[in-house]
Design an enzyme around this catalytic site. Structure first.
Site, PDB file in Angstrom:
ATOM      1  N   THR A  55       0.819  -1.218   0.000  1.00 26.60           N
ATOM      2  CA  THR A  55       0.000   0.000   0.000  1.00 26.60           C
ATOM      3  C   THR A  55       0.850   1.263   0.000  1.00 26.60           C
ATOM      4  O   THR A  55       0.438   2.298  -0.522  1.00 26.60           O
ATOM      5  CB  THR A  55      -0.947  -0.015   1.215  1.00 26.60           C
ATOM      6  N   LYS A  88       0.274  -7.568  12.740  1.00 24.43           N
ATOM      7  CA  LYS A  88      -0.798  -6.699  12.250  1.00 24.43           C
ATOM      8  C   LYS A  88      -2.079  -7.149  12.943  1.00 24.43           C
ATOM      9  O   LYS A  88      -2.450  -8.317  12.876  1.00 24.43           O
ATOM     10  CB  LYS A  88      -0.926  -6.835  10.733  1.00 24.43           C
ATOM     11  N   THR A 103       1.712  -4.271   4.270  1.00 25.31           N
ATOM     12  CA  THR A 103       1.589  -4.514   5.709  1.00 25.31           C
ATOM     13  C   THR A 103       1.050  -5.910   6.050  1.00 25.31           C
ATOM     14  O   THR A 103       1.244  -6.377   7.162  1.00 25.31           O
ATOM     15  CB  THR A 103       0.672  -3.462   6.373  1.00 25.31           C
ATOM     16  N   ASP A 104       0.378  -6.542   5.081  1.00 20.15           N
ATOM     17  CA  ASP A 104      -0.270  -7.833   5.405  1.00 20.15           C
ATOM     18  C   ASP A 104       0.715  -8.860   5.952  1.00 20.15           C
ATOM     19  O   ASP A 104       0.403  -9.583   6.899  1.00 20.15           O
ATOM     20  CB  ASP A 104      -0.941  -8.426   4.154  1.00 20.15           C
ATOM     21  N   TYR A 121      -8.267   0.757  -3.229  1.00 23.36           N
ATOM     22  CA  TYR A 121      -7.179   1.280  -4.056  1.00 23.36           C
ATOM     23  C   TYR A 121      -6.404   0.100  -4.602  1.00 23.36           C
ATOM     24  O   TYR A 121      -6.611  -1.046  -4.192  1.00 23.36           O
ATOM     25  CB  TYR A 121      -6.232   2.164  -3.209  1.00 23.36           C
ATOM     26  N   GLU A 131      -3.402 -30.054  28.503  1.00 22.59           N
ATOM     27  CA  GLU A 131      -4.541 -30.864  28.053  1.00 22.59           C
ATOM     28  C   GLU A 131      -4.116 -31.897  27.008  1.00 22.59           C
ATOM     29  O   GLU A 131      -4.770 -32.904  26.807  1.00 22.59           O
ATOM     30  CB  GLU A 131      -5.587 -29.944  27.433  1.00 22.59           C
TER      31      GLU A 131
HETATM   32  N1  DAS Z   1      -2.466  -5.698   0.321  1.00 22.02           N
HETATM   33  C1  DAS Z   1      -1.641  -5.156   1.314  1.00 22.02           C
HETATM   34  C2  DAS Z   1      -0.207  -5.582   1.198  1.00 22.02           C
HETATM   35  O1  DAS Z   1       0.441  -5.372   0.210  1.00 22.02           O
HETATM   36  C3  DAS Z   1      -1.952  -3.917   1.880  1.00 22.02           C
HETATM   37  C4  DAS Z   1      -0.953  -3.117   2.655  1.00 22.02           C
HETATM   38  O2  DAS Z   1       0.181  -2.933   2.257  1.00 22.02           O
HETATM   39  O3  DAS Z   1      -1.330  -2.549   3.696  1.00 22.02           O
HETATM   40  O4  DAS Z   1       0.227  -6.144   2.147  1.00 22.02           O
END
Ligand code: DAS
Length: 370
Positions: A55, A208, A135-136, A69, A327
């Site tokens: 992103t 995340k 970020t993923d 986007y 367990e």
């Molecule tokens: N689709 C995501 C990525 O590339 C979005 C992000 O970057 O936040 O990980």
């Protein structure tokens, strides 16, 4: 790292002020400032910024698109050029290695990136490396680098939750803050760092936690520090071995042992587990409910999986430690527990461990250690 400002002459001050605003200085002022500016430039840390997409490289159709986007559109050089303030902190150079959403990372891409960062970190003319990333899966890439890189130089991974075209885009400040951290002597030897939303996180602990919010990144035990007004403030140190202190090295490794994750839920299908195990993985991470619990009807299928692969119990809850022999009968079943590691990070550690051993007891020790 202090911000480099030209102070030697009045003309220099004027030039610095203009440069700070991203405007070009008049020719006379530039000439007068040149010698001092060159001295300052030579003293600035040299950072290579590797672009992988995400992103932070995204673009929406309008400024109000914060969640709708296309990611991975803008080249890393353009992302850097949009933050001219970064030049006050370091000499930066962009390098595009991928242009992908981070959900599309796989082991091959991880290895390619890690090898490139490792090469750059060995270069005497590179003081730090930054990686712009979606970020993923930023936490997976950062953790993999944290376990494998053999360097004390700062390596900082960053991303953005909003594309650069959005109102209140977070990428530019994240990039600037990451440069501030990467350029600082305090960042040396602290392992791979993730800098997002003014916070400095250790790659080991960060995750995340929210699909949309800018304040999505959280660390199990809190961030290592914060960035305030162009200065990093560290308050904690990573306690677990990383980078130069691990036994993992990717030099000479061209592929990683296959490890898969199975997600447990009410009414899961044991045949799905069998089908996954049948794909030839060397280990399977069972992302169990609660304390990595195994449903009664999954015990026999998991015992079967153990005949051809290591079995690691993790928790799908997002935090907390999976207790051995509570367990579940781990000793009897020859199962490993992932301690406090998320299933996705347990997958990476297990895969790296398998480059060294297939002994579940040794793998268990690694989970306690790393
Ligand atoms: N689709 C995501 C990525 O590339 C979005 C992000 O970057 O936040 O990980």
């Amino acid at each position: 790292m202090t911000v480099a400002i030209v102070r030697s002459t009045t003309a220099g001050l004027a030039a610095a002020a203009l440069l700070g605003l991203g405007l070009s200085a008049p020719a006379a002022a530039q000439d007068a400032a040149a010698p001092a500016a060159q001295t300052q430039a030579a003293a600035k840390p040299r950072i290579v910024i590797i672009g992988t997409g995400g992103t932070i490289a995204g673009a929406g159709a309008s400024s109000v698109n914060t969640g709708d986007y296309d990611s991975a559109k803008v080249a890393v050089d353009k992302i850097i050029a949009a933050v001219p303030e970064i030049k006050q902190v370091a000499d930066v150079k962009g390098e595009q290695i991928f242009q992908i959403g981070s959900e599309s990372f796989n082991d091959e891409r991880l290895l390619k990136l890690a090898k490139r960062v490792s090469e750059l970190a060995k270069q005497p003319d590179v003081d730090a490396v930054m990686i712009t990333h979606g970020t993923d899966t930023i936490e997976e890439t950062a953790y993999f680098l944290n376990l494998t890189l053999k360097t004390e130089k700062p390596v900082v991974v960053i991303g953005a939750m909003r594309p650069g075209t959005a109102l209140s885009a977070d990428g530019p400040l994240n990039l600037y803050n990451a440069a501030v951290v990467a350029a600082s002597p305090e960042a040396k030897g602290k392992g791979v760092l993730v800098v997002m939303n003014d916070e400095i996180h250790s790659a080991r602990d960060v995750t995340k936690s929210n699909a949309l919010k800018v304040e999505t990144f959280e660390s199990l035990y809190g961030p290592l520090g914060v960035v305030v007004e162009s200065k990093p403030y560290f308050y904690r140190l990573p306690a677990r071995p990383h980078t130069t202190a691990t036994e993992f090295d990717i030099d000479g490794i061209d592929s990683l042992p296959k490890v898969d994750v199975f997600y447990a839920h009410v009414s899961m299908d044991p045949k799905a587990l069998g089908a996954l195990a049948g794909l030839g993985g060397k280990a399977l991470i069972y992302a169990g409910t609660g304390n990595g619990s195994v449903a009664d009807y999954m015990e026999a299928p998991l015992t079967e999986v153990r005949k051809s692969a290591l079995v690691v119990r993790a928790t799908r809850t997002g935090s907390g430690m999976v207790v051995r022999n509570g367990e579940e009968r781990d000793d009897e079943q020859d199962w490993v527990t992932a301690a406090d590691q998320s299933p996705q990070k347990a997958r990476l550690l297990t895969s790296l461990a398998l480059t060294k051993t297939s002994d579940p007891k040794v793998l268990q020790e690694m989970f306690w250690k790393y």
